[in-house]
Design a protein around this motif. Sequence first.
Motif, PDB file in Angstrom:
ATOM      1  N   ALA A 113       0.828  -1.207   0.000  1.00  0.00           N
ATOM      2  CA  ALA A 113       0.000   0.000   0.000  1.00  0.00           C
ATOM      3  C   ALA A 113       0.863   1.258   0.000  1.00  0.00           C
ATOM      4  O   ALA A 113       0.573   2.231  -0.708  1.00  0.00           O
ATOM      5  N   VAL A 114       1.936   1.241   0.785  1.00  0.00           N
ATOM      6  CA  VAL A 114       2.820   2.408   0.837  1.00  0.00           C
ATOM      7  C   VAL A 114       3.531   2.610  -0.507  1.00  0.00           C
ATOM      8  O   VAL A 114       3.697   3.733  -0.978  1.00  0.00           O
ATOM      9  N   ILE A 115       3.961   1.508  -1.138  1.00  0.00           N
ATOM     10  CA  ILE A 115       4.614   1.607  -2.446  1.00  0.00           C
ATOM     11  C   ILE A 115       3.682   2.237  -3.473  1.00  0.00           C
ATOM     12  O   ILE A 115       4.058   3.146  -4.219  1.00  0.00           O
ATOM     13  N   ALA A 116       2.443   1.739  -3.505  1.00  0.00           N
ATOM     14  CA  ALA A 116       1.487   2.259  -4.482  1.00  0.00           C
ATOM     15  C   ALA A 116       1.175   3.732  -4.239  1.00  0.00           C
ATOM     16  O   ALA A 116       1.089   4.531  -5.183  1.00  0.00           O
ATOM     17  N   TYR A 117       1.025   4.123  -2.974  1.00  0.00           N
ATOM     18  CA  TYR A 117       0.676   5.515  -2.687  1.00  0.00           C
ATOM     19  C   TYR A 117       1.893   6.430  -2.849  1.00  0.00           C
ATOM     20  O   TYR A 117       1.755   7.580  -3.275  1.00  0.00           O
ATOM     21  N   ALA A 118       3.090   5.928  -2.491  1.00  0.00           N
ATOM     22  CA  ALA A 118       4.295   6.730  -2.655  1.00  0.00           C
ATOM     23  C   ALA A 118       4.548   7.047  -4.129  1.00  0.00           C
ATOM     24  O   ALA A 118       5.121   8.083  -4.462  1.00  0.00           O
ATOM     25  N   ARG A 119       4.120   6.166  -5.018  1.00  0.00           N
ATOM     26  CA  ARG A 119       4.241   6.437  -6.460  1.00  0.00           C
ATOM     27  C   ARG A 119       3.368   7.626  -6.853  1.00  0.00           C
ATOM     28  O   ARG A 119       3.705   8.381  -7.777  1.00  0.00           O
TER      29      ARG A 119
ATOM     30  N   PRO B 258      -8.919   5.676  -1.631  1.00  0.00           N
ATOM     31  CA  PRO B 258      -9.620   4.947  -0.555  1.00  0.00           C
ATOM     32  C   PRO B 258      -9.276   3.470  -0.497  1.00  0.00           C
ATOM     33  O   PRO B 258      -9.205   2.893   0.591  1.00  0.00           O
ATOM     34  N   ALA B 259      -9.049   2.817  -1.646  1.00  0.00           N
ATOM     35  CA  ALA B 259      -8.718   1.384  -1.630  1.00  0.00           C
ATOM     36  C   ALA B 259      -7.378   1.143  -0.946  1.00  0.00           C
ATOM     37  O   ALA B 259      -7.222   0.211  -0.133  1.00  0.00           O
ATOM     38  N   LEU B 260      -6.393   1.990  -1.255  1.00  0.00           N
ATOM     39  CA  LEU B 260      -5.085   1.851  -0.617  1.00  0.00           C
ATOM     40  C   LEU B 260      -5.166   2.166   0.872  1.00  0.00           C
ATOM     41  O   LEU B 260      -4.502   1.511   1.692  1.00  0.00           O
ATOM     42  N   ALA B 261      -5.969   3.159   1.229  1.00  0.00           N
ATOM     43  CA  ALA B 261      -6.136   3.497   2.642  1.00  0.00           C
ATOM     44  C   ALA B 261      -6.747   2.326   3.409  1.00  0.00           C
ATOM     45  O   ALA B 261      -6.342   2.015   4.530  1.00  0.00           O
ATOM     46  N   LEU B 262      -7.729   1.665   2.781  1.00  0.00           N
ATOM     47  CA  LEU B 262      -8.348   0.507   3.429  1.00  0.00           C
ATOM     48  C   LEU B 262      -7.355  -0.637   3.582  1.00  0.00           C
ATOM     49  O   LEU B 262      -7.293  -1.279   4.636  1.00  0.00           O
ATOM     50  N   ALA B 263      -6.560  -0.877   2.538  1.00  0.00           N
ATOM     51  CA  ALA B 263      -5.556  -1.947   2.614  1.00  0.00           C
ATOM     52  C   ALA B 263      -4.537  -1.670   3.710  1.00  0.00           C
ATOM     53  O   ALA B 263      -4.166  -2.564   4.476  1.00  0.00           O
ATOM     54  N   LEU B 264      -4.073  -0.423   3.797  1.00  0.00           N
ATOM     55  CA  LEU B 264      -3.112  -0.066   4.835  1.00  0.00           C
ATOM     56  C   LEU B 264      -3.731  -0.190   6.220  1.00  0.00           C
ATOM     57  O   LEU B 264      -3.082  -0.663   7.169  1.00  0.00           O
ATOM     58  N   ALA B 265      -4.994   0.224   6.350  1.00  0.00           N
ATOM     59  CA  ALA B 265      -5.666   0.124   7.644  1.00  0.00           C
ATOM     60  C   ALA B 265      -5.815  -1.334   8.086  1.00  0.00           C
ATOM     61  O   ALA B 265      -5.580  -1.674   9.248  1.00  0.00           O
ATOM     62  N   VAL B 266      -6.192  -2.223   7.156  1.00  0.00           N
ATOM     63  CA  VAL B 266      -6.331  -3.646   7.491  1.00  0.00           C
ATOM     64  C   VAL B 266      -4.987  -4.230   7.904  1.00  0.00           C
ATOM     65  O   VAL B 266      -4.885  -4.997   8.870  1.00  0.00           O
ATOM     66  N   ALA B 267      -3.921  -3.857   7.174  1.00  0.00           N
ATOM     67  CA  ALA B 267      -2.586  -4.354   7.514  1.00  0.00           C
ATOM     68  C   ALA B 267      -2.158  -3.891   8.898  1.00  0.00           C
ATOM     69  O   ALA B 267      -1.617  -4.675   9.693  1.00  0.00           O
TER      70      ALA B 267
END
Length: 447
Positions: free
Chosen positions: A339-345, A363-372
């Motif tokens: 998630a961080v890689i995708a958002y950092a891009r 929002p999808a990346l935020a949800l993935a990071l939150a679940v992790a």
Amino acid sequence: MSTFGNLLAFSPELWLLAGAIVVFLVARLRPGASTTMVALVTLVAAFLALVTQFKQTITILDGAFLLDGFAIVIDVVVLAAAVLTLLASRADILPGDGQAETLPGFLLLATLGAMLAASAAEMVSLFLALELLAINLYVLSVLARRGLAPATTGLGYLVAGGASSALLLYGLALVFGLTGETRLGATGVAMAALGPNHPAVLLSLSLILGGFALRMGLLPVRWWPRGFEAGVPLRVIMFVQSVGVVVAFAAFARLAASTFAGSRIPYAALFAGVAAIAMTAGNLLAVMQTSVRRLLVYAAIAQAGFALAAFTDLKGLGLSALLVFLVSLALGNICAFAAVIAYARFVHSDAIRDLAGMSRAAPALALALAVAVVSLIGLPPVAGFFGKLLVLQAVVNGGYAWLAESRRQWRWRPSAWSSWDCCSGRFTLQPATGARRFFTKSAGAQP
């Protein structure tokens, strides 16, 4: 087992070796060609070969390797992490980076070393497998970035890794001197025959634990150099923190359970003390970080300490609890770093403040990071909760309820709360500012 039978048992590893050779040949003969697909196909072939070995225990090379249920679970996690790392690598390429066509080949060799280490049941084969993994991790840490920062970081990683290998080798040599055996099962029988509180046995365990500390993430000196932020790609950190850490714990668990569990030294007290220190120090270090990658790495010290707590009950629930916890830890780290890689891009930065407003922008990346993050914290109903619950049960069964209580005091995670606050969208995200700052810092690292 016949020679053909030994080769057949190593079929997943042979696929990885063949795939690495193909990657290097393609990189040499067709410069600029993508080799990621070759590596992905190789990993799928290795997994299919591994599937044929499910539901059976195989002794290979006269006991040098043991492919049992424990090793198979670790192998599956390793292959899955390698696949996800390759997929994430496409999004973790910065302007000015080299193509690094050989990087998938070194990743395959690192995966090969990890799978060998997971099933190693003899000290020489264990050490060689760990070194095969470590050497390729050194190469990966410097291969995907240009400039002075990657070289500085890689050199620091190499020096720290050399010291770690020396401690481990000295500890293994002491075990051999005490027992006259290299097979882990035989060393355990010989250790049980020694007197109580034998100082050489305690010294050998301490040296081996010190040698594994770097590999397990208890002492992440490999990430201390100044060029860490600009020099080491997130995908490499993702691979090290998933494959490297999980395999190190798996190898140490097999070694400790086979060799020291039957000895008459207070090994559980040693593990409990180190675990308590790691859980405390990891959280204190993580709360001071401003970079997401450093925050996740230092918070992983506390996770490693929690995993080490399972070693207080090696004769009971400890190994099973450790296995479940390692699977959940690998999944959580992979999901968080992806998630961080995708958002950092998108924002061209991995600073914590630049994650503000992530829930609105992605929002999808935020949800993935939150679940992790929730999984790494250990909250229900995600996988991390069940892994940590089993570890706590093992700690209590081992007679170290105070350690479980100290873990409860550190149940909150600085990394978790920071990420959750950034994902909540409380602040306004300004990608352009983050991009200017990132490229300004990176400009000096380019040749």
